[in-house]
Motif scaffolding. Structure first.
Motif, mmCIF file in Angstrom:
data_model
loop_
_atom_site.group_PDB
_atom_site.id
_atom_site.type_symbol
_atom_site.label_atom_id
_atom_site.label_comp_id
_atom_site.label_asym_id
_atom_site.label_seq_id
_atom_site.Cartn_x
_atom_site.Cartn_y
_atom_site.Cartn_z
ATOM 1 N N ILE A 1 0.967 -1.113 0.004
ATOM 2 C CA ILE A 1 -0.049 0.093 -0.105
ATOM 3 C C ILE A 1 0.779 1.288 0.116
ATOM 4 O O ILE A 1 0.577 2.275 -0.813
ATOM 5 N N TYR B 1 -5.684 8.870 0.516
ATOM 6 C CA TYR B 1 -4.770 7.764 0.224
ATOM 7 C C TYR B 1 -3.583 8.094 0.834
ATOM 8 O O TYR B 1 -2.682 7.357 1.426
ATOM 9 N N SER C 1 -0.790 2.563 7.128
ATOM 10 C CA SER C 1 -0.037 1.272 6.820
ATOM 11 C C SER C 1 1.338 1.594 7.344
ATOM 12 O O SER C 1 1.912 0.397 7.912
ATOM 13 N N PRO D 1 -4.733 -3.804 5.408
ATOM 14 C CA PRO D 1 -4.213 -3.931 3.995
ATOM 15 C C PRO D 1 -5.069 -4.720 3.204
ATOM 16 O O PRO D 1 -5.266 -4.389 2.038
ATOM 17 N N TYR E 1 -8.646 -2.572 2.789
ATOM 18 C CA TYR E 1 -8.368 -1.468 1.749
ATOM 19 C C TYR E 1 -8.117 -1.865 0.593
ATOM 20 O O TYR E 1 -8.233 -1.298 -0.542
ATOM 21 N N GLY E 2 -7.143 -2.869 0.366
ATOM 22 C CA GLY E 2 -6.765 -3.543 -0.984
ATOM 23 C C GLY E 2 -7.954 -4.143 -1.752
ATOM 24 O O GLY E 2 -8.132 -3.912 -2.991
ATOM 25 N N ILE F 1 -6.370 0.910 -5.714
ATOM 26 C CA ILE F 1 -5.068 -0.129 -5.064
ATOM 27 C C ILE F 1 -5.447 -1.448 -5.701
ATOM 28 O O ILE F 1 -4.533 -2.179 -6.003
#
Length: 322
Positions: A56, A71, A78, A299, A302-303, A309
């Motif tokens: 990320i 972001y 992160s 992660p 959010y991924g 992303i």
């Protein structure tokens, strides 16, 4: 089971006794064989947390179109998760694999400071992300002017400074205590509440200051995050079409998951510690969830939920496969 004897070191003035090291238990009630096998999923979790958060950070750094407040705050989150997992998981895995319980007194206090300070920084970044979503949904035309690059940088520095300033006194408050008999930390890492209970001197200052910072830092942050989402929900419900409302609220799903994963175990852990009594398996499990879960889950969430992303990761793997 008798307490192992731990060498005591007198302070220069001779008035206090500090142990040369503390003894980490891991998970109470589990034998060395179970601890050994638990080390492997823990190492896997650490690998997922490290690779996921690094991915990320790199993607946001490389993709210029991702240099937006949402972001940039995610990159901060992160980074904190990456450091937090590195502070806790390797030592925990080493404990499970080798059974070596010793952690030097000052190293334990350093780990404790980093865990609490990084948690406070994560709380501040989650609040900043809630503010970003509030402005983006409630005042979309003012979003670019309110959250400029300079403002985002200042918020990041303020989060860093607040975590450091509020929790910097903790190691010194623990050093002013004397530790006479018990030296076994009933977690796999060092926490202020756990170390404080090992002292044989008055801990009233530690209790009061610990309660003050948990309320003034995480408590205040959680209240403002909740208030932000009340305003966001009201604005979403006022949108003319159901599709627009779902689209607007969908941008908050990942952040809501991060907030729940962080605050639910934290609040539960704080409550059970404040109720007093000896540290139990419930304390240990909740502490492990609170510290180990967010760096792994954030992660992934959010991924999966962030299109930009996700598409970048897919492109990276498709290029490697050619």
């Amino acid at each position: 089971m008798p307490q192992p004897l731990v060498p005591l070191i007198a302070t220069p003035n001779g008035s206090l006794a500090h142990p040369a090291y503390f003894l980490l238990v891991g998970i109470p009630g589990l034998g060395s064989k179970i601890h050994f096998w638990l080390a492997f999923p823990l190492c896997f979790m650490y690998a997922v947390a490290t690779l996921g958060n690094l991915a990320i950070i790199v993607i946001i750094r490389v993709e210029r179109r991702l240099h937006e407040p949402m972001y940039l705050f995610l990159a901060m989150l992160s980074t904190i998760d990456l450091v937090l997992s590195s502070v806790t998981m390797p030592k925990m895995a080493s404990l499970f694999l080798t059974g070596l319980q010793e952690i030097e007194f000052n190293i334990c206090l350093t780990q404790m400071f980093l865990i609490h300070a990084l948690s406070a920084m994560e709380s501040a970044v989650l609040l900043a992300m809630a503010f970003d979503r509030f402005v983006a949904i409630c005042y979309p035309l003012r979003h670019a002017s309110v959250l400029t690059g300079t403002t985002v940088a200042k918020i990041g520095l303020a989060s860093l400074a607040r975590g450091f300033v509020f929790f910097f006194p903790l190691p010194f408050l623990l050093k002013r205590l004397s530790y006479c008999q018990k030296h076994t930390v009933t977690h796999s890492f060092c926490l202020h509440q756990d170390i404080m209970k090992l002292s044989c001197t008055d801990t009233k200052v530690n209790v009061v200051y610990g309660l003050f910072i948990i309320l003034s830092v995480m408590g205040v942050d959680s209240l403002f995050i909740g208030f932000s989402y009340i305003l966001i929900l009201r604005a979403v419900l006022e949108l003319s079409t159901r599709g627009a409302a779902l689209k607007a609220f969908n941008t908050c799903i990942s952040h809501l998951c991060a907030v729940l994963v962080f605050y639910v175990p934290l609040i539960g852990l704080s409550v059970v510690h404040r109720l007093g009594g000896p540290t139990s398996l419930v304390h240990v499990v909740m502490a492990n969830i609170y510290l180990l879960l967010p760096p792994v889950v954030n992660p992934i969430v959010y991924g999966a939920k962030t299109k930009e992303i996700r598409s970048r990761v897919i492109r990276m793997f498709s290029q490697d496969g050619r």
